[in-house]
Design a protein around this motif. Structure first.
Motif, PDB file in Angstrom:
ATOM      1  N   LYS A  18      15.770  22.969  -7.582  1.00  0.00           N
ATOM      2  CA  LYS A  18      16.771  22.090  -8.183  1.00  0.00           C
ATOM      3  C   LYS A  18      16.623  22.094  -9.702  1.00  0.00           C
ATOM      4  O   LYS A  18      15.525  22.311 -10.221  1.00  0.00           O
ATOM      5  N   PRO A  19      17.722  21.822 -10.436  1.00  0.00           N
ATOM      6  CA  PRO A  19      17.595  21.734 -11.902  1.00  0.00           C
ATOM      7  C   PRO A  19      16.742  20.529 -12.286  1.00  0.00           C
ATOM      8  O   PRO A  19      16.665  19.542 -11.560  1.00  0.00           O
ATOM      9  N   TYR A  20      16.098  20.630 -13.449  1.00  0.00           N
ATOM     10  CA  TYR A  20      15.420  19.461 -14.000  1.00  0.00           C
ATOM     11  C   TYR A  20      16.464  18.402 -14.342  1.00  0.00           C
ATOM     12  O   TYR A  20      17.591  18.715 -14.716  1.00  0.00           O
ATOM     13  N   ALA A  21      16.074  17.135 -14.207  1.00  0.00           N
ATOM     14  CA  ALA A  21      16.968  16.006 -14.449  1.00  0.00           C
ATOM     15  C   ALA A  21      16.506  15.262 -15.703  1.00  0.00           C
ATOM     16  O   ALA A  21      15.416  15.529 -16.225  1.00  0.00           O
ATOM     17  N   PRO A  22      17.328  14.321 -16.207  1.00  0.00           N
ATOM     18  CA  PRO A  22      16.888  13.537 -17.379  1.00  0.00           C
ATOM     19  C   PRO A  22      15.537  12.863 -17.182  1.00  0.00           C
ATOM     20  O   PRO A  22      14.775  12.712 -18.135  1.00  0.00           O
ATOM     21  N   GLU A  23      15.231  12.481 -15.934  1.00  0.00           N
ATOM     22  CA  GLU A  23      13.948  11.830 -15.647  1.00  0.00           C
ATOM     23  C   GLU A  23      12.767  12.777 -15.844  1.00  0.00           C
ATOM     24  O   GLU A  23      11.614  12.346 -15.866  1.00  0.00           O
ATOM     25  N   ASP A  24      13.049  14.089 -15.941  1.00  0.00           N
ATOM     26  CA  ASP A  24      12.000  15.091 -16.107  1.00  0.00           C
ATOM     27  C   ASP A  24      11.791  15.507 -17.560  1.00  0.00           C
ATOM     28  O   ASP A  24      11.033  16.433 -17.841  1.00  0.00           O
ATOM     29  N   ALA A  25      12.464  14.823 -18.494  1.00  0.00           N
ATOM     30  CA  ALA A  25      12.397  15.241 -19.901  1.00  0.00           C
ATOM     31  C   ALA A  25      10.968  15.314 -20.419  1.00  0.00           C
ATOM     32  O   ALA A  25      10.637  16.175 -21.246  1.00  0.00           O
ATOM     33  N   ALA A  26      10.089  14.449 -19.927  1.00  0.00           N
ATOM     34  CA  ALA A  26       8.706  14.411 -20.428  1.00  0.00           C
ATOM     35  C   ALA A  26       7.925  15.673 -20.076  1.00  0.00           C
ATOM     36  O   ALA A  26       6.961  16.016 -20.770  1.00  0.00           O
ATOM     37  N   VAL A  27       8.319  16.364 -19.002  1.00  0.00           N
ATOM     38  CA  VAL A  27       7.569  17.556 -18.581  1.00  0.00           C
ATOM     39  C   VAL A  27       8.401  18.829 -18.699  1.00  0.00           C
ATOM     40  O   VAL A  27       7.990  19.888 -18.243  1.00  0.00           O
ATOM     41  N   PHE A  28       9.574  18.722 -19.313  1.00  0.00           N
ATOM     42  CA  PHE A  28      10.414  19.896 -19.515  1.00  0.00           C
ATOM     43  C   PHE A  28      10.035  20.528 -20.843  1.00  0.00           C
ATOM     44  O   PHE A  28      10.228  19.929 -21.907  1.00  0.00           O
TER      45      PHE A  28
END
Length: 203
Positions: A18-28
């Motif tokens: 799945k694509p990274y989501a806004p909630e994943d910004a810290a680890v993107f």
């Protein structure tokens, strides 16, 4: 700091396919250059006061366009609430106008104004070329009243824009593109960011 984001320790740091989501910004990470370039494309023109711009994120299938958009660009623009109203991303699907209305309804709700998606879809389908620009103007005015920091720009986010070719019928496609065209002018606060698979650029 602009690149500092909170992280839920109970959330998996890798979403699989799945694509990274806004909630994943810290680890993107690993796309800093591309994120900076996207921010450059939208921010400098704000200083000059220009409105009505379209930025496309183009690449082959599976190259991470949606992740770059959702976990890279959008969380950073969300922090600039005095400059941006970010409409939740939409997928065109078979009924792009309806899906746009649903995203706009979420944006109005987040600004404290309840508008049903059916109402908004009816407005978008009124036949007026300025219908989308009018709704973007309303969103900008609501946010301006809350922040007292000047009228912000309104960002419509179209993920997988190639669905306008692969899933939408010709009438729906042309009607939707007509709405975008009617809203992209200097009087409108509307901006558009879209992801597009590169193989569809010649379609």
């Amino acid at each position: 700091p602009a690149d500092s984001f909170s992280w839920d320790p109970n959330r998996r740091p890798y979403p699989g396919l799945k694509p990274y989501a806004p909630e994943d910004a810290a680890v993107f990470f690993g796309r800093e250059h591309e994120i900076e370039r996207l921010l450059e494309l939208v921010q400098p023109t704000l200083v000059r006061g220009a409105a009505g711009r379209l930025v496309a994120i183009v690449g082959p299938s599976g190259s991470g366009k949606s992740s770059l958009l959702r976990a890279g660009l959008l969380p950073r623009l969300e922090k600039l609430k005095e400059r941006w109203v970010v409409v939740p991303p939409m997928l065109p699907g078979k009924q792009p106008k309806r899906n746009l209305a649903r995203s706009l309804a979420q944006a109005f709700s987040a600004c404290g104004q309840k508008c049903s998606s059916a109402e908004l879809e009816s407005h978008l389908g009124s036949g007026s070329p300025a219908a989308l620009a009018e709704l973007a103007g309303e969103l900008a005015e609501i946010t301006d009243g809350e922040s007292n920091g000047g009228e912000p720009n309104v960002l419509v986010v179209i993920d997988q824009a190639e669905e306008l070719i692969t899933r939408s019928g010709e009438h729906e496609q042309q009607s939707f593109l007509g709405l975008l065209k009617g809203a992209l002018n200097e009087e409108s606060p509307l901006w558009i960011v879209a992801t597009v698979r590169s193989e569809f650029l010649s379609s």
